[in-house]
Design a protein around this motif. Sequence first.
Motif, PDB file in Angstrom:
ATOM      1  N   ALA A 136       0.830  -1.206   0.000  1.00 62.21           N
ATOM      2  CA  ALA A 136       0.000   0.000   0.000  1.00 62.21           C
ATOM      3  C   ALA A 136       0.864   1.256   0.000  1.00 62.21           C
ATOM      4  O   ALA A 136       0.575   2.235  -0.704  1.00 62.21           O
ATOM      5  CB  ALA A 136      -0.933  -0.014   1.202  1.00 62.21           C
ATOM      6  N   VAL A 137       1.936   1.251   0.792  1.00 62.30           N
ATOM      7  CA  VAL A 137       2.843   2.395   0.811  1.00 62.30           C
ATOM      8  C   VAL A 137       3.523   2.550  -0.548  1.00 62.30           C
ATOM      9  O   VAL A 137       3.702   3.674  -1.045  1.00 62.30           O
ATOM     10  CB  VAL A 137       3.880   2.246   1.937  1.00 62.30           C
ATOM     11  N   ALA A 138       3.882   1.438  -1.183  1.00 59.31           N
ATOM     12  CA  ALA A 138       4.496   1.504  -2.514  1.00 59.31           C
ATOM     13  C   ALA A 138       3.550   2.142  -3.527  1.00 59.31           C
ATOM     14  O   ALA A 138       3.966   2.963  -4.351  1.00 59.31           O
ATOM     15  CB  ALA A 138       4.906   0.106  -2.969  1.00 59.31           C
ATOM     16  N   VAL A 139       2.280   1.781  -3.473  1.00 60.22           N
ATOM     17  CA  VAL A 139       1.293   2.364  -4.381  1.00 60.22           C
ATOM     18  C   VAL A 139       1.178   3.862  -4.141  1.00 60.22           C
ATOM     19  O   VAL A 139       1.127   4.665  -5.085  1.00 60.22           O
ATOM     20  CB  VAL A 139      -0.074   1.682  -4.199  1.00 60.22           C
ATOM     21  N   ALA A 140       1.166   4.269  -2.873  1.00 63.99           N
ATOM     22  CA  ALA A 140       1.064   5.696  -2.544  1.00 63.99           C
ATOM     23  C   ALA A 140       2.283   6.461  -3.039  1.00 63.99           C
ATOM     24  O   ALA A 140       2.150   7.568  -3.572  1.00 63.99           O
ATOM     25  CB  ALA A 140       0.900   5.864  -1.033  1.00 63.99           C
ATOM     26  N   ARG A 141       3.476   5.896  -2.894  1.00 59.59           N
ATOM     27  CA  ARG A 141       4.682   6.575  -3.369  1.00 59.59           C
ATOM     28  C   ARG A 141       4.748   6.617  -4.887  1.00 59.59           C
ATOM     29  O   ARG A 141       5.446   7.453  -5.461  1.00 59.59           O
ATOM     30  CB  ARG A 141       5.927   5.898  -2.786  1.00 59.59           C
ATOM     31  N   PHE A 142       4.022   5.739  -5.525  1.00 62.32           N
ATOM     32  CA  PHE A 142       3.929   5.752  -6.984  1.00 62.32           C
ATOM     33  C   PHE A 142       3.024   6.892  -7.457  1.00 62.32           C
ATOM     34  O   PHE A 142       2.975   7.196  -8.638  1.00 62.32           O
ATOM     35  CB  PHE A 142       3.386   4.402  -7.468  1.00 62.32           C
ATOM     36  N   GLY A 143       2.311   7.503  -6.517  1.00 63.21           N
ATOM     37  CA  GLY A 143       1.457   8.635  -6.846  1.00 63.21           C
ATOM     38  C   GLY A 143      -0.014   8.317  -6.969  1.00 63.21           C
ATOM     39  O   GLY A 143      -0.807   9.168  -7.407  1.00 63.21           O
ATOM     40  N   LEU A 144      -0.414   7.107  -6.568  1.00 68.14           N
ATOM     41  CA  LEU A 144      -1.814   6.704  -6.658  1.00 68.14           C
ATOM     42  C   LEU A 144      -2.442   6.665  -5.266  1.00 68.14           C
ATOM     43  O   LEU A 144      -1.756   6.724  -4.253  1.00 68.14           O
ATOM     44  CB  LEU A 144      -1.928   5.326  -7.327  1.00 68.14           C
ATOM     45  N   GLN A 145      -3.768   6.544  -5.248  1.00 66.25           N
ATOM     46  CA  GLN A 145      -4.476   6.442  -3.975  1.00 66.25           C
ATOM     47  C   GLN A 145      -4.567   4.984  -3.550  1.00 66.25           C
ATOM     48  O   GLN A 145      -5.152   4.159  -4.240  1.00 66.25           O
ATOM     49  CB  GLN A 145      -5.883   7.024  -4.074  1.00 66.25           C
ATOM     50  N   ALA A 146      -3.971   4.691  -2.421  1.00 67.77           N
ATOM     51  CA  ALA A 146      -3.932   3.324  -1.888  1.00 67.77           C
ATOM     52  C   ALA A 146      -4.676   3.266  -0.566  1.00 67.77           C
ATOM     53  O   ALA A 146      -4.802   4.258   0.148  1.00 67.77           O
ATOM     54  CB  ALA A 146      -2.483   2.872  -1.681  1.00 67.77           C
TER      55      ALA A 146
END
Length: 298
Positions: free
Chosen positions: A47-57
Amino acid sequence: MPPLDVLCVGHASYDLIFSVPHHPSADEKLFADAFLACGGGPAANAAVAVARFGLQAAFAGHLGLDLYGERHFQELREAGVLTDWLARDETPTPLSVVLVKPDGSRALVNYKGATRHLAAGAIDFSRCRPKVILFDGHEPAISLPLARRARAEGIATVLDAGSLHEGTRALMTEVDYLVASEKFARQCLGRDDEPAALDHLAAHAPAAVITLGERGLIWRRGEKRGALPAFPIHAVDTTGAGDVFHGIFAAALAVRMDWPDVLRHASAAGALCCAATGARTGIPKREGIDNLLRQIPA
């Protein structure tokens, strides 16, 4: 609430990470060269990886009301991960002690205490409409009905199959993308034969991937198959590399990347995670992933 790109369902822990010169022998006392404490767990890291990718996780799972659970909760919030589907109670937050050698290899001890899997219905997903759902299999009672609902509603689903257990066994036939470790593939097939294991997994899901660490990955979608070498990187700590791979794999699906780009982005992210001690500190932003991909074109 902002539109939800990826919901990550499963395990959260708190990691105590010690950098050691070697893994200890029986009755040996070691002095660590460095120490790091941070949140962990496959689905939570993803989930943190998705957020750092710029998406809503968002992360769905359990965190205790203890010190480690509160610290992890704050880390998720600070990372921009939605916590609307967390279950919190007095049972302890699982704790992991990770010993990392100079070559990046690790040993891990996890303690769950009295904490058990969440019961069916423990989390209300009725208002949850993500583009992609990533499962790590550690919360089977809430994951299986959610996976079946996702299939009925056309929501893409991914399984992070790290090892064969109750949750991954139940979910492997219910997801669109079965992304497995070498260990899971070997356990499923009963022997070391990666091509045969890939065919075995592909019989259970529309798309199957086996990650092979520094040897890259192999994949099959329908009758098409292929391989991708690993990105060259100096490994400092492999903790969380698979979690980050799965998170960015799901993120790439959420933004509808072409299949080769899904695999390359996930692989690049997993490689970059190995360049720092601790899964959370090693999770790259999208800019870092794009920079590595530009350096090593397809």
